[in-house]
Design a protein around this motif. Structure first.
Motif, PDB file in Angstrom:
ATOM      1  N   GLY A  12      39.788  32.010  39.581  1.00 16.80           N
ATOM      2  CA  GLY A  12      38.792  32.335  38.556  1.00 16.80           C
ATOM      3  C   GLY A  12      37.808  33.395  39.002  1.00 16.80           C
ATOM      4  N   GLY A  68      38.069  36.924  37.324  1.00  9.40           N
ATOM      5  CA  GLY A  68      36.927  37.006  36.418  1.00  9.40           C
ATOM      6  C   GLY A  68      36.126  38.287  36.493  1.00  9.40           C
ATOM      7  N   GLY A 108      37.491  41.228  36.749  1.00 11.04           N
ATOM      8  CA  GLY A 108      38.240  42.245  36.036  1.00 11.04           C
ATOM      9  C   GLY A 108      38.823  43.362  36.872  1.00 11.04           C
ATOM     10  N   THR A 118      48.784  35.956  33.854  1.00 10.90           N
ATOM     11  CA  THR A 118      47.955  36.693  32.894  1.00 10.90           C
ATOM     12  C   THR A 118      48.812  37.545  31.963  1.00 10.90           C
ATOM     13  OG1 THR A 118      47.541  38.471  34.504  1.00 10.90           O
ATOM     14  CG2 THR A 118      45.909  36.688  34.383  1.00 10.90           C
ATOM     15  N   LEU A 152      38.980  29.752  34.741  1.00 15.44           N
ATOM     16  CA  LEU A 152      39.041  31.193  34.506  1.00 15.44           C
ATOM     17  C   LEU A 152      38.177  31.664  33.343  1.00 15.44           C
ATOM     18  CD1 LEU A 152      40.085  33.963  35.243  1.00 15.44           C
ATOM     19  CD2 LEU A 152      42.190  33.438  33.990  1.00 15.44           C
ATOM     20  N   THR A 205      34.890  34.384  33.885  1.00 15.61           N
ATOM     21  CA  THR A 205      35.248  35.746  33.513  1.00 15.61           C
ATOM     22  C   THR A 205      34.066  36.451  32.869  1.00 15.61           C
ATOM     23  OG1 THR A 205      37.556  35.110  33.210  1.00 15.61           O
ATOM     24  CG2 THR A 205      36.859  37.160  32.170  1.00 15.61           C
ATOM     25  N   ARG A 250      37.395  40.416  30.160  1.00 18.40           N
ATOM     26  CA  ARG A 250      38.258  39.448  29.490  1.00 18.40           C
ATOM     27  C   ARG A 250      39.690  39.957  29.326  1.00 18.40           C
ATOM     28  NH1 ARG A 250      35.773  35.187  28.526  1.00 18.40           N
ATOM     29  NH2 ARG A 250      37.171  34.164  27.102  1.00 18.40           N
ATOM     30  N   ALA A 252      41.544  40.091  32.643  1.00  9.67           N
ATOM     31  CA  ALA A 252      41.840  38.746  33.147  1.00  9.67           C
ATOM     32  C   ALA A 252      42.924  38.055  32.332  1.00  9.67           C
ATOM     33  CB  ALA A 252      40.575  37.904  33.152  1.00  9.67           C
TER      34      ALA A 252
END
Length: 180
Positions: free
Chosen positions: A98, A102, A104, A115, A165, A169, A174, A177
């Motif tokens: 996470g 998170g 990015g 993902t 996660l 984030t 977003r 991720a």
């Protein structure tokens, strides 16, 4: 990962996979992890997953860090400490996932599969669990170590990452991720 290995109660599926390959090749788990990272990135192409700084850092640093941690951590002998290593290691992996996803900077090679599937509409927990199950089967066939810790990991890692996660984030990260 090192805590799970030192606990000796069964490793996470990716470690089972790398252990199996390491046993067949004589390479260290960290060396195998580095090579597996490169191959796994090739699987991103149909998922239209894009690498980032985090992808490269994860691919290059996780393997050597695993080898270093395995060298530095003591091997616990009591069952209580082994269980403690397991109970810290499993949520630690979810938390680390996470945290690095998170921000990015791009997923690591293994998490990029999760993902990428999420981007296609597969729920995070389901994508993570499915990928882990496939890797575990391959690792087991290659001779990787499976135990109660492996079962625990498989039961909780998908839901833990699915919970952690989105909460870790950053709003601007977003899409990177793999979140809607």
């Amino acid at each position: 990962m090192a805590l799970l290995l030192k606990a000796g109660l069964g490793a996470d599926p990716w470690t089972v996979f790398t252990q199996g390959i390491a046993r067949k090749t004589g390479l260290s788990p960290g060396e195998v992890l580095l090579m597996v990272s490169v191959v796994v990135c090739a699987l991103w192409v149909p998922l239209r997953q894009r690498p980032g700084v985090g992808t490269v850092a994860n691919a290059l640093l996780v393997g050597p860090t695993l080898d270093l941690a395995l060298w530095a951590l003591p091997t616990p002998h009591s069952l209580e400490v082994r269980v403690l290593f397991l109970l810290v290691g499993v949520p630690g992996i979810a938390l680390a996932t996470g945290l690095y996803l998170g921000v990015g900077w791009g997923p690591g090679p293994r998490d990029g599969l999760m993902t990428g599937l999420a981007r296609l509409g597969v729920p995070l927990f389901l994508g993570r669990t499915a990928v882990e199950a496939l890797v575990l089967a391959g690792g087991w066939m290659l001779g990787g170590t499976i135990g109660p810790g492996t079962v625990l990991f498989m039961a909780v890692i998908g839901p833990l990452v699915g919970y952690v996660l989105p909460r870790l984030t950053l709003p601007l990260a977003r899409e990177t991720a793999g979140l809607p």
